[in-house]
Design an enzyme around this catalytic site. Structure first.
Site, PDB file in Angstrom:
ATOM      1  N   ASP A 193      61.139  61.089  18.618  1.00  0.00           N
ATOM      2  CA  ASP A 193      61.139  59.854  17.836  1.00  0.00           C
ATOM      3  C   ASP A 193      62.506  59.694  17.188  1.00  0.00           C
ATOM      4  O   ASP A 193      63.293  60.649  17.143  1.00  0.00           O
ATOM      5  CB  ASP A 193      60.053  59.900  16.754  1.00  0.00           C
ATOM      6  CG  ASP A 193      59.438  58.538  16.469  1.00  0.00           C
ATOM      7  OD1 ASP A 193      60.201  57.612  16.141  1.00  0.00           O
ATOM      8  OD2 ASP A 193      58.204  58.402  16.559  1.00  0.00           O
TER       9      ASP A 193
ATOM     10  N   ASP B 129      66.231  58.706  20.833  1.00  0.00           N
ATOM     11  CA  ASP B 129      66.283  57.247  20.938  1.00  0.00           C
ATOM     12  C   ASP B 129      65.980  56.899  22.391  1.00  0.00           C
ATOM     13  O   ASP B 129      66.782  57.182  23.286  1.00  0.00           O
ATOM     14  CB  ASP B 129      67.672  56.750  20.539  1.00  0.00           C
ATOM     15  CG  ASP B 129      67.842  55.247  20.708  1.00  0.00           C
ATOM     16  OD1 ASP B 129      66.918  54.575  21.205  1.00  0.00           O
ATOM     17  OD2 ASP B 129      68.936  54.751  20.359  1.00  0.00           O
ATOM     18  N   VAL B 130      64.830  56.281  22.636  1.00  0.00           N
ATOM     19  CA  VAL B 130      64.405  56.057  24.025  1.00  0.00           C
ATOM     20  C   VAL B 130      65.264  55.028  24.740  1.00  0.00           C
ATOM     21  O   VAL B 130      65.170  54.896  25.963  1.00  0.00           O
ATOM     22  CB  VAL B 130      62.916  55.648  24.119  1.00  0.00           C
ATOM     23  CG1 VAL B 130      62.014  56.767  23.641  1.00  0.00           C
ATOM     24  CG2 VAL B 130      62.648  54.345  23.379  1.00  0.00           C
TER      25      VAL B 130
ATOM     26  N   ASN C  14      55.129  56.500  25.025  1.00  0.00           N
ATOM     27  CA  ASN C  14      54.369  55.866  23.952  1.00  0.00           C
ATOM     28  C   ASN C  14      55.236  55.036  23.009  1.00  0.00           C
ATOM     29  O   ASN C  14      54.744  54.104  22.375  1.00  0.00           O
ATOM     30  CB  ASN C  14      53.635  56.955  23.158  1.00  0.00           C
ATOM     31  CG  ASN C  14      52.971  56.421  21.904  1.00  0.00           C
ATOM     32  OD1 ASN C  14      51.908  55.817  21.969  1.00  0.00           O
ATOM     33  ND2 ASN C  14      53.615  56.637  20.765  1.00  0.00           N
TER      34      ASN C  14
ATOM     35  N   TYR D 175      57.389  40.736  23.225  1.00  0.00           N
ATOM     36  CA  TYR D 175      56.489  41.892  23.297  1.00  0.00           C
ATOM     37  C   TYR D 175      55.605  41.802  24.537  1.00  0.00           C
ATOM     38  O   TYR D 175      55.472  42.767  25.304  1.00  0.00           O
ATOM     39  CB  TYR D 175      55.628  41.953  22.033  1.00  0.00           C
ATOM     40  CG  TYR D 175      54.618  43.072  22.026  1.00  0.00           C
ATOM     41  CD1 TYR D 175      55.009  44.379  21.742  1.00  0.00           C
ATOM     42  CD2 TYR D 175      53.270  42.832  22.278  1.00  0.00           C
ATOM     43  CE1 TYR D 175      54.085  45.415  21.728  1.00  0.00           C
ATOM     44  CE2 TYR D 175      52.346  43.850  22.263  1.00  0.00           C
ATOM     45  CZ  TYR D 175      52.760  45.142  21.985  1.00  0.00           C
ATOM     46  OH  TYR D 175      51.831  46.166  21.978  1.00  0.00           O
TER      47      TYR D 175
ATOM     48  N   LYS E 263      55.494  44.333  27.869  1.00  0.00           N
ATOM     49  CA  LYS E 263      54.298  45.087  28.244  1.00  0.00           C
ATOM     50  C   LYS E 263      53.817  44.729  29.652  1.00  0.00           C
ATOM     51  O   LYS E 263      53.238  45.577  30.349  1.00  0.00           O
ATOM     52  CB  LYS E 263      53.196  44.864  27.205  1.00  0.00           C
ATOM     53  CG  LYS E 263      53.520  45.462  25.834  1.00  0.00           C
ATOM     54  CD  LYS E 263      53.812  46.958  25.924  1.00  0.00           C
ATOM     55  CE  LYS E 263      53.993  47.598  24.565  1.00  0.00           C
ATOM     56  NZ  LYS E 263      54.236  49.054  24.647  1.00  0.00           N
TER      57      LYS E 263
ATOM     58  N   THR F 210      46.922  51.150  13.304  1.00  0.00           N
ATOM     59  CA  THR F 210      48.075  52.036  13.148  1.00  0.00           C
ATOM     60  C   THR F 210      49.057  51.391  12.172  1.00  0.00           C
ATOM     61  O   THR F 210      48.944  50.211  11.824  1.00  0.00           O
ATOM     62  CB  THR F 210      48.800  52.267  14.487  1.00  0.00           C
ATOM     63  OG1 THR F 210      49.307  51.011  14.954  1.00  0.00           O
ATOM     64  CG2 THR F 210      47.871  52.872  15.524  1.00  0.00           C
TER      65      THR F 210
END
Length: 241
Positions: free
Chosen positions: A37, A60-61, A87, A152, A156, A187
């Site tokens: 993360d 950092d993805v 994720n 978003y 996805k 969440t």
């Protein structure tokens, strides 16, 4: 024997929320778990809470160099990587006319490019070892349009397509790739999104929990799902029914 005994797993975005719940389930089932993360303090706290089988890595993805360092480091330490859960992601609530190019690029970089880099880096290692399970976290927004979350939803949908393409690419190599599509999940990310009464449109009358998503991810990570490949697994309380 536990369901993930001897497995080595990497879960991105593992500092909190669904990622942390997945890490907890994996560790309880015997896996050695790496959570990554950009939230360093929260990530270290989660790893400490979950015990010695869980290690936190800064990651950092969106960074190709970070992906190479994280996957390469796990391979050097463990000799293999059996499970990748892509994720990490962000939720940006804005219609197309209200989405700046900077906002668009940020959502795509994290939610889409981050998944691509994960598939590529983990896929290279898994293909050589002849086995592996990649689980990409998409959304119900990747199954139907969402008028109030343009970037978003686009990201996805891309995750869904990349999942199918990668499943076909790696299928003869013993590597499986599937996507999970949560609906309204309680969440921090959902609570911080500012969506009023987010569970109002859920047929079962409540938001889902991170643990309920983690249970599906656990199934896909385990050998129990050995004939599941290139498919969508929906966790949405009948929202898409």
């Amino acid at each position: 024997m536990s369901r993930l005994d001897g497995k080595i797993a990497l879960i991105t975005g593992g500092a909190r929320g669904q990622g942390a719940a997945e890490a907890e389930r994996f560790a309880a089932e015997g896996a050695t778990v790496y959570i990554s993360d950009v939230l360093d303090d929260a990530g270290r706290a989660t790893a400490h809470r979950l015990g010695d089988s869980v290690t936190f890595l800064h990651h950092d993805v969106t960074s190709e160099a970070d992906w190479e360092a994280v996957v390469g480091g796990i391979a050097a330490a463990e000799g293999r990587l059996d499970i990748l859960v892509n994720n990490a992601g962000i939720l940006h609530m804005a219609r197309s006319l209200d989405t700046s190019l900077d906002d668009w690029n940020r959502v795509i970089a994290i939610n889409q490019t981050g998944v691509f880099l994960g598939i590529r880096e983990a896929g290279r290692l898994m293909k050589v070892q002849g086995s592996g399970s990649i689980v990409n976290i998409s959304s119900v927004a990747g199954l139907s349009g969402v008028g109030v979350a343009h970037a978003y939803s686009a990201s996805k949908w891309a995750v869904r397509g990349m999942t199918k393409s990668a499943a076909l690419e790696f299928s003869r190599s013993g590597v499986r790739v599937n996507s999970v599509h949560p609906g309204i999940i309680d969440t921090d990310m959902m609570r911080d999104s500012g969506v009023p009464e987010p569970a109002a449109g859920v047929p079962v009358g409540r938001a889902g929990t991170a643990d309920e998503v983690a249970n599906v991810v656990l199934f896909l990570a385990s050998d129990e799902s050995s004939y599941c490949n290139g498919q969508e697994f929906i966790v949405d309380g009948a929202m898409t029914a």
